[in-house]
Write an enzyme that holds these catalytic residues in place. Structure first.
Site, PDB file in Angstrom:
ATOM      1  N   SER A  39      17.735  29.077   9.063  1.00 37.74           N
ATOM      2  CA  SER A  39      16.431  28.423   9.103  1.00 37.74           C
ATOM      3  C   SER A  39      15.762  28.545  10.467  1.00 37.74           C
ATOM      4  O   SER A  39      15.458  29.633  10.923  1.00 37.74           O
ATOM      5  CB  SER A  39      16.592  26.963   8.678  1.00 37.74           C
ATOM      6  OG  SER A  39      15.361  26.337   8.482  1.00 37.74           O
ATOM      7  N   ASP A  61      13.061  31.045   7.944  1.00 38.18           N
ATOM      8  CA  ASP A  61      13.311  31.408   6.542  1.00 38.18           C
ATOM      9  C   ASP A  61      12.152  31.035   5.623  1.00 38.18           C
ATOM     10  O   ASP A  61      12.241  31.215   4.410  1.00 38.18           O
ATOM     11  CB  ASP A  61      14.618  30.797   6.031  1.00 38.18           C
ATOM     12  CG  ASP A  61      14.549  29.292   5.842  1.00 38.18           C
ATOM     13  OD1 ASP A  61      13.786  28.639   6.590  1.00 38.18           O
ATOM     14  OD2 ASP A  61      15.254  28.763   4.971  1.00 38.18           O
ATOM     15  N   ASP A  64      10.663  28.165   4.671  1.00 39.53           N
ATOM     16  CA  ASP A  64      10.545  26.990   3.806  1.00 39.53           C
ATOM     17  C   ASP A  64       9.835  25.829   4.496  1.00 39.53           C
ATOM     18  O   ASP A  64       9.626  24.776   3.905  1.00 39.53           O
ATOM     19  CB  ASP A  64      11.904  26.544   3.252  1.00 39.53           C
ATOM     20  CG  ASP A  64      12.901  26.147   4.327  1.00 39.53           C
ATOM     21  OD1 ASP A  64      12.566  26.230   5.531  1.00 39.53           O
ATOM     22  OD2 ASP A  64      14.038  25.767   3.972  1.00 39.53           O
TER      23      ASP A  64
END
Length: 449
Positions: A105, A246, A248
């Site tokens: 992430s 990533d 999100d």
């Protein structure tokens, strides 16, 4: 039964240090393959989707996971670099039994991790994670040669995800005339995000879109907004949009180059839905969500619910309440009537719809929520002191809460990754918040010594 490897968002750590090693990933792939096969409700061979971000270690772990999965008799579909929410989408659209994302992430490139999605595109339930951990203790046994799985690369994954993102806005919706600065964090959105916004008509200025395997999140992305804010001001952009490695999470910069965080974005989306008559009864946030959002939503007639930090807890509460909007201050925003998980690009498009409908600059939309001053101090544990049942700490918290009254709140949260307790104080007066937080942090430190 407690988990040894799984945290709130999969398995994560430093590359080369257990468990983020090639041998563990081989075994993890095999264990997942065994569990997914045993739990598959479909006849025939089990299949798993694998995507990754742009970290150089992703090549190594992709190969290791693939080897373990096929050794368990599972067919594998490789997406290459793709945002985490795209893997959730492709897992559903390919009717796969599970999806795997190789990513840490917003962490630096030295870290990596593994996230999982169920066949429905949501995070794995606890019982499946526990089953995988139990299987890791078993000896790795390859299926008979005729049962070994196969691996193929999905060549049209990026195009399919771009079309999905565009499908989440109404037909005819256009960003023509809007100047958008994008920061892709040298991560998984580097090619996809510029395409989505450009194809919707925006004039796009990109940064953080040249990954080399080592520069993911380095001075760019939603965890470091300074460069994007400067770009917005330099180019006279209408908005700046920053993703994490990533894809999100998303944060914005307004037309003046000021950061608009996840709490403010949730407010903007909620107010747009309320104006359209499509709002639910409430919105879900976390214990860290600014009190200003809760107050603004309640003033508008919407309920607000808090959960522990972590998008899986937000999603669980959304399902329980029957609400479709929730998220975190970090920019992990879930619009469950549009997709199953937090999606930075989809959330950004929700905000831009609100911007277009209101015909106002982003700074004006965000100003509808009065952000309360908030102070956070990390208190390092020097001894074995515990928070629960600690009379000294409880008394200190009670004293601060009494001074704040109904105009603020206190939160003590032990870190799950560091030997620290996060002390947070929030209220209407910035000077009071600062002083009370410093005082409380000192008293918590004494109480835990």
């Amino acid at each position: 039964m407690s988990k040894r490897y799984f945290g709130t968002d999969g398995i994560r750590g430093t590359v080369g240090q257990a468990p983020i090693t090639p041998d563990f990933m081989l075994k993890l792939g095999w264990a997942c393959g065994r569990v997914f096969t045993e739990r598959s409700t479909e006849a025939g061979r089990c299949s798993v989707i694998i995507g990754k971000d742009t970290r150089v270690s992703g090549y190594m772990f992709e190969s290791a996971l693939e080897a373990g999965l096929v050794a368990a008799g599972v067919d594998v579909k490789l997406l290459g670099p793709m945002p985490t929410p795209a893997v959730a989408l492709m897992t559903r659209s390919h009717n796969a039994d599970a999806g795997i994302v190789i990513s840490a992430s917003h962490n630096p490139f030295e870290d990596n991790g593994i996230k999982f999605f169920s066949a429905e595109g949501s995070k794995l339930p606890d019982d499946v994670e526990l089953a995988i951990e139990a299987m890791l203790a078993a000896p790795l046994e390859t299926v008979p040669p005729r049962a070994i799985g196969k691996a193929v690369r999905v060549v049209d994954a990026a195009g399919r995800y771009i079309e999905f993102c565009k499908s989440t806005v109404p037909e005819g919706f256009s960003l023509r005339g809007l100047r958008v600065a994008l920061d892709c964090a040298h991560g998984a959105t580097y090619a996809i995000a510029p395409a989505v916004f450009a194809e919707l008509g925006a004039e796009v200025e990109s940064m953080g879109a040249s990954p080399d395997g080592f520069n993911i999140n380095q001075g760019v992305g939603s965890t470091d907004m300074a460069s994007l804010c400067a770009l917005v001001r330099a180019k006279g952009a209408d908005v700046g949009i920053a993703f994490d490695g990533d894809g999100d999470r998303v944060l914005f910069a307004d037309e003046q180059g000021a950061v608009v965080d996840g709490d403010e974005l949730l407010y903007i989306i909620a107010m747009h839905r309320l104006a359209r008559g499509t709002a639910d009864a409430g919105v879900v946030g976390t214990l860290m969500t600014n009190l200003g959002l809760e107050l603004a939503l309640r003033e508008a007639g919407l309920d607000f619910a808090r959960t522990p930090v972590g998008d899986r807890y937000v999603r669980e509460r959304m399902v329980a309440e029957g609400w479709h909007l929730g998220g975190e201050s970090s920019g992990h925003i879930i619009c469950s009537d549009v997709t199953t998980t937090g999606d930075g690009i989809v959330a950004a498009l929700q905000v831009l719809q609100a911007l277009r409908a209101a015909g106002k600059p982003l700074s004006e939309l965000a100003a509808g929520m009065n952000r309360l001053p908030q102070r956070l101090v990390n208190v390092r544990r020097k001894g074995n002191g515990a928070l629960e049942g600690n009379g000294t700490v409880a008394a200190a918290v009670a004293a601060v809460e009494a001074e704040l009254g109904d105009a603020g709140r206190v939160l003590l949260r032990p870190s799950g990754t560091e030997p620290v307790v996060r002390v947070m104080v929030e209220g209407r007066d910035a000077e009071q918040v600062e002083a009370l937080c410093e005082r409380l942090a000192e008293e918590v430190a004494r109480g835990l010594a």
